[in-house]
Design an enzyme around this catalytic site. Sequence first.
Site, PDB file in Angstrom:
ATOM      1  N   GLY A  79       0.837  -1.209   0.000  1.00  0.00           N
ATOM      2  CA  GLY A  79       0.000   0.000   0.000  1.00  0.00           C
ATOM      3  C   GLY A  79       0.866   1.250   0.000  1.00  0.00           C
TER       4      GLY A  79
ATOM      5  NE  ARG B  94      -2.191  -4.434  -0.982  1.00  0.00           N
ATOM      6  CZ  ARG B  94      -1.726  -3.776   0.081  1.00  0.00           C
ATOM      7  NH1 ARG B  94      -0.610  -4.152   0.647  1.00  0.00           N
ATOM      8  NH2 ARG B  94      -2.370  -2.730   0.567  1.00  0.00           N
TER       9      ARG B  94
ATOM     10  CG  ASP C 142       6.050  -7.119   8.730  1.00  0.00           C
ATOM     11  OD1 ASP C 142       7.162  -6.708   9.061  1.00  0.00           O
ATOM     12  OD2 ASP C 142       5.500  -8.126   9.214  1.00  0.00           O
TER      13      ASP C 142
ATOM     14  CB  THR D  47       2.689   0.979   6.224  1.00  0.00           C
ATOM     15  OG1 THR D  47       1.315   0.746   6.600  1.00  0.00           O
ATOM     16  CG2 THR D  47       3.564   0.606   7.405  1.00  0.00           C
TER      17      THR D  47
ATOM     18  CG  ASP E 147      -1.742  -0.086   7.996  1.00  0.00           C
ATOM     19  OD1 ASP E 147      -2.632   0.746   7.746  1.00  0.00           O
ATOM     20  OD2 ASP E 147      -1.558  -1.113   7.311  1.00  0.00           O
TER      21      ASP E 147
ATOM     22  CG  ASP F 179       1.316  -2.481  10.382  1.00  0.00           C
ATOM     23  OD1 ASP F 179       2.142  -1.880   9.672  1.00  0.00           O
ATOM     24  OD2 ASP F 179       0.511  -3.307   9.919  1.00  0.00           O
TER      25      ASP F 179
ATOM     26  NE  ARG G 128      -2.309  -4.653   5.856  1.00  0.00           N
ATOM     27  CZ  ARG G 128      -2.668  -5.034   4.627  1.00  0.00           C
ATOM     28  NH1 ARG G 128      -3.358  -6.118   4.459  1.00  0.00           N
ATOM     29  NH2 ARG G 128      -2.330  -4.344   3.576  1.00  0.00           N
TER      30      ARG G 128
HETATM   31  O1  F6P Z   1      -1.522  -1.213   4.677  1.00  0.00           O
HETATM   32  C1  F6P Z   1      -2.125  -0.048   4.247  1.00  0.00           C
HETATM   33  C2  F6P Z   1      -3.600  -0.258   4.027  1.00  0.00           C
HETATM   34  O2  F6P Z   1      -4.153   0.953   3.581  1.00  0.00           O
HETATM   35  C3  F6P Z   1      -4.387  -0.810   5.219  1.00  0.00           C
HETATM   36  O3  F6P Z   1      -4.687   0.184   6.173  1.00  0.00           O
HETATM   37  C4  F6P Z   1      -5.582  -1.390   4.555  1.00  0.00           C
HETATM   38  O4  F6P Z   1      -6.145  -2.419   5.341  1.00  0.00           O
HETATM   39  C5  F6P Z   1      -5.012  -1.935   3.268  1.00  0.00           C
HETATM   40  O5  F6P Z   1      -3.807  -1.233   3.025  1.00  0.00           O
HETATM   41  C6  F6P Z   1      -5.911  -1.782   2.060  1.00  0.00           C
HETATM   42  O6  F6P Z   1      -5.310  -2.439   1.004  1.00  0.00           O
HETATM   43  P1  F6P Z   1      -5.712  -2.213  -0.529  1.00  0.00           P
HETATM   44  O7  F6P Z   1      -5.223  -0.865  -0.956  1.00  0.00           O
HETATM   45  O8  F6P Z   1      -5.022  -3.307  -1.235  1.00  0.00           O
HETATM   46  O9  F6P Z   1      -7.200  -2.271  -0.584  1.00  0.00           O
END
Ligand code: F6P
Length: 337
Positions: A16, A77, A108, A136, A138, A140, A182
């Site tokens: 992300g 991803r 991570d 990120t 998050d 995290d 997340r």
């Molecule tokens: O890790 C960053 C994040 O925005 C999280 O907060 C969220 O759960 C996830 O990515 C969303 O992923 P995507 O952009 O693949 O929908």
Amino acid sequence: MTENRVKRIGILTSGGDAPGMNAAVRAVVRTAIGQGIECIGIRRGWHGMINNDFVPLDASSVSHIINKGGTMLYTARSEDFRAEAGRAKALTCCKLLGLDAIVAIGGDGTFRGAQALSKQAQEAGMPLQVVGIPATIDNDIGCSQYTIGFDTACNTAIECIDKLRDTMQSHERCSLVEVMGRHAGFLALSVGIAVGATAVLIPERDVDFQRDVAEKIRQARLAGTTHYMIVVAEGAGSAMDFAAQIREQVGIDPRVTVLGHIQRGGTPTVRDRETASRMGYEAVQALLNNKGNCVIAYQNGRIVDIDMETAFRMTKGLDQERCEVLEAMTNRRANGF
Ligand code: F6P
């Protein structure tokens, strides 16, 4: 200092996106070029490395990006990269480009991919150093007290929630706002404190609906408040489901807002630009010092490098002091206001 073997670095952003990633790319490129190291941008993260998707980077190619959200290198991803066969293709790309190091900017999953690639490279007799930069929204990453993008995401969220509050106040309504994060509650906790939420629901604490939602609304109502702001971390459950419970059990008709990906965009704040610049600089220093595989981390105000194996074993919980502040601000009965 041992002799520096690094001549050409591949730089990528993966997972992300997070505001400040561009500032990190810029800092790596400018620091590396200053040391006579060439830089190649790998576009679309690990996916791009499998598909030979690259762009040479010079000092001017990273001009005017420090203030931009998103990532100039694109991100993705990659499922294929999880498999050995995918990483073998990525190694062919590294060989083709003559890369002896990779700076991977992300979370991570990005770092684990980096480590797996480096291990596979070593087994193939091809030394490849990898350095991770935590980015990120998050926040995290266990080894780093701060990750690039978190501050901007918090600011975006509070700006939206402040706007919501205006209309919730006028209509005397209850608002549930779902924020990202997340599996972690860092974003919800900081945002909840900053908007003066009635209640904050985070995954690190089992939600007891009566105690954590219904009772907080009742206390606020008794104290004379006629609108309620409830911040829900996505990892704690669905804001829609909590809204249904409020409707049934508290007897008011709330409105739900899922902030979603808006939290990932926008102009990076000073904290994110500066942290990204410091981390990008430090990533190149680690390579110059032949530190091998490591993660750049923020620890007590300093930017440090931590061996990747050690970094993966490190965990961090929510900051206790922030939890106490939130409790003091939301538990009206216990605190007599
Ligand atoms: O890790 C960053 C994040 O925005 C999280 O907060 C969220 O759960 C996830 O990515 C969303 O992923 P995507 O952009 O693949 O929908």
